[in-house]
Design a protein around this motif. Structure first.
Motif, PDB file in Angstrom:
ATOM      1  N   ALA A 287       0.829  -1.205   0.000  1.00 15.81           N
ATOM      2  CA  ALA A 287       0.000   0.000   0.000  1.00 15.81           C
ATOM      3  C   ALA A 287       0.869   1.263   0.000  1.00 15.81           C
ATOM      4  O   ALA A 287       0.550   2.249  -0.678  1.00 15.81           O
ATOM      5  N   VAL A 288       1.968   1.246   0.746  1.00 17.93           N
ATOM      6  CA  VAL A 288       2.888   2.386   0.751  1.00 17.93           C
ATOM      7  C   VAL A 288       3.472   2.590  -0.647  1.00 17.93           C
ATOM      8  O   VAL A 288       3.610   3.729  -1.126  1.00 17.93           O
ATOM      9  N   ALA A 289       3.807   1.504  -1.323  1.00 18.12           N
ATOM     10  CA  ALA A 289       4.360   1.604  -2.671  1.00 18.12           C
ATOM     11  C   ALA A 289       3.380   2.261  -3.635  1.00 18.12           C
ATOM     12  O   ALA A 289       3.763   3.104  -4.465  1.00 18.12           O
ATOM     13  N   VAL A 290       2.111   1.890  -3.531  1.00 16.41           N
ATOM     14  CA  VAL A 290       1.094   2.505  -4.391  1.00 16.41           C
ATOM     15  C   VAL A 290       0.960   3.991  -4.075  1.00 16.41           C
ATOM     16  O   VAL A 290       0.880   4.835  -4.979  1.00 16.41           O
ATOM     17  N   ALA A 291       0.967   4.329  -2.782  1.00 10.33           N
ATOM     18  CA  ALA A 291       0.894   5.738  -2.392  1.00 10.33           C
ATOM     19  C   ALA A 291       2.087   6.517  -2.944  1.00 10.33           C
ATOM     20  O   ALA A 291       1.952   7.662  -3.392  1.00 10.33           O
ATOM     21  N   ALA A 292       3.274   5.903  -2.928  1.00  5.26           N
ATOM     22  CA  ALA A 292       4.464   6.572  -3.446  1.00  5.26           C
ATOM     23  C   ALA A 292       4.371   6.797  -4.948  1.00  5.26           C
ATOM     24  O   ALA A 292       4.854   7.817  -5.464  1.00  5.26           O
ATOM     25  N   ALA A 293       3.755   5.861  -5.666  1.00  3.80           N
ATOM     26  CA  ALA A 293       3.578   6.041  -7.107  1.00  3.80           C
ATOM     27  C   ALA A 293       2.572   7.149  -7.408  1.00  3.80           C
ATOM     28  O   ALA A 293       2.723   7.905  -8.361  1.00  3.80           O
ATOM     29  N   LEU A 294       1.546   7.255  -6.580  1.00  3.39           N
ATOM     30  CA  LEU A 294       0.542   8.306  -6.762  1.00  3.39           C
ATOM     31  C   LEU A 294       1.082   9.678  -6.378  1.00  3.39           C
ATOM     32  O   LEU A 294       0.664  10.699  -6.933  1.00  3.39           O
ATOM     33  N   HIS A 295       2.006   9.720  -5.428  1.00  2.00           N
ATOM     34  CA  HIS A 295       2.522  10.974  -4.888  1.00  2.00           C
ATOM     35  C   HIS A 295       4.052  10.933  -4.877  1.00  2.00           C
ATOM     36  O   HIS A 295       4.668  10.806  -3.816  1.00  2.00           O
ATOM     37  N   PRO A 296       4.695  11.041  -6.022  1.00  2.47           N
ATOM     38  CA  PRO A 296       6.148  10.878  -6.087  1.00  2.47           C
ATOM     39  C   PRO A 296       6.936  11.914  -5.297  1.00  2.47           C
ATOM     40  O   PRO A 296       8.097  11.675  -4.966  1.00  2.47           O
ATOM     41  N   GLY A 297       6.322  13.030  -4.959  1.00  5.90           N
ATOM     42  CA  GLY A 297       7.029  14.052  -4.197  1.00  5.90           C
ATOM     43  C   GLY A 297       6.897  13.920  -2.692  1.00  5.90           C
ATOM     44  O   GLY A 297       7.496  14.712  -1.944  1.00  5.90           O
ATOM     45  N   PHE A 298       6.146  12.934  -2.230  1.00 10.13           N
ATOM     46  CA  PHE A 298       5.913  12.788  -0.794  1.00 10.13           C
ATOM     47  C   PHE A 298       7.158  12.250  -0.089  1.00 10.13           C
ATOM     48  O   PHE A 298       7.854  11.367  -0.589  1.00 10.13           O
ATOM     49  N   GLY A 299       7.384  12.753   1.122  1.00  7.91           N
ATOM     50  CA  GLY A 299       8.395  12.193   2.003  1.00  7.91           C
ATOM     51  C   GLY A 299       7.813  11.060   2.809  1.00  7.91           C
ATOM     52  O   GLY A 299       6.629  10.715   2.690  1.00  7.91           O
TER      53      GLY A 299
END
Length: 337
Positions: A287-299
């Motif tokens: 789930a974190v990986a999907v969130a990172a793909a949706l929001h590439p600028g997130f820390g």
């Protein structure tokens, strides 16, 4: 903090990341090794980001990240990796985040131990190679719980804590299993199996206070994951604790067979049905990986918040539903969309 829509977290409710966006995300699986020859994982494991830390030093020679068949439970990491990123190709199983790149980092040494020096090595390797999530489905050997009043155990807490903080500063969300002892991490408890690398004699029977922690799961900022069964109720084996766990995810029933446990990849092109908070943690890492793909600028903090907001909308109802934060933390994992 991101706001959750009907389909989870993201700028557009119900949208899924593109294959290109998923491929830009690296997830590190710190475990017993990953069989990158498995058909479901061939395209997922990134050899340039993979290594062995089985002796506390990074070794990036080809294939050293694969499991050692001579070590018990060496298939565990392949199973975890499949839950996270097995290909969506109509064959085998499909991971939570198909298309993600996996850094296979073998921690399990020849004695079957996840020692602190191996964990530190793996955490630094993952962070320095740009991992957005680090999956930790184990506890630090030889002590199931480390107590700060013991000088040796305090040193282990400090060492692993520094490595975890480093990974978080570099942008990675560190995800860990809560453990399979059915214990309240927020209460006094017993430990009757440590140290687990003794060469003779019985384990010590230790009576522990709440200051004694499981590594790396109870370190600051770590997403610590409990397990639920297929019916959404807490698994009987899962550790729990108000303020000690972050969220819940599918971990399965160890007596449930393929219908009740979690089916995933196993070395040699095989499949296995396993259950545990290890499997639950892998769902959250996906789930974190999907969130990172949706929001590439997130820390790392923003990604953890995104997953937490989505999970808060995934709570079941009932006697032991999400009102019991000891078992569910903020809620049940929902893949952001």
């Amino acid at each position: 903090m991101v706001q959750a829509g009907p389909g989870g977290t993201g700028d557009v409710a119900g949208s899924a990341p593109s294959a290109e966006a998923m491929r830009k995300v690296l997830v590190a699986v710190l475990d017993s090794g990953v069989d990158d020859t498995h058909p479901d994982l061939r395209a997922a494991v990134d050899p340039k980001a993979s290594a062995s830390c089985a002796d506390g030093r990074p070794d990036s020679r080809t294939g050293v990240w694969r499991p050692d068949p001579g070590v018990p439970e060496s298939g565990h990491g392949t199973h975890v990796a499949g839950i996270i990123g097995a290909a969506h190709d109509g064959q085998g199983v499909t991971g939570v985040a198909p298309g993600v790149r996996i850094a296979a980092v073998r921690l399990l040494g020849p004695l079957g131990q996840y020692y602190a020096e191996n964990i530190v090595c793996g955490m630094l390797w993952a962070a320095d190679h740009g991992a957005k999530a680090v999956n930790d489905s184990y506890f630090a050997d030889p002590w199931k719980y480390n107590c700060p009043e013991d000088r040796d155990q305090a040193a282990l807490i400090a060492a692993v804590g520094r490595a975890v903080a480093y990974a978080q500063r570099k942008g990675a969300v560190v995800v860990a299993s809560a453990g399979n002892d059915g214990q309240d991490l927020g209460a006094a408890r017993t430990d009757e199996r440590s140290p687990n690398d003794r060469v003779s004699g019985p384990a010590l029977s230790r009576h522990l206070g709440t200051e004694c922690i499981r590594l790396p799961g109870e370190l600051p900022g770590v997403l610590t994951v409990t397990a639920v069964n297929r019916d959404g109720r807490p698994s009987s084996y899962t550790n729990y604790g108000r303020g000690r766990v972050s969220l819940a995810a599918p971990g399965g029933d160890p007596d449930g067979g393929p219908q009740g446990a979690i089916v995933s990849d196993w070395p040699g092109g095989q499949y296995a049905a396993l259950a545990g908070t290890s499997m639950a943690a892998a769902h959250v890492t996906g789930a974190v990986a999907v969130a990172a793909a949706l929001h590439p600028g997130f820390g790392s903090g923003q990604l953890a918040d995104a997953v937490a907001v989505a999970a808060a909308g995934g709570c079941p109802v009932g006697v032991r539903g999400c009102g019991d934060r000891r078992y569910f933390g903020v809620g049940v994992v929902v893949v952001p969309r």
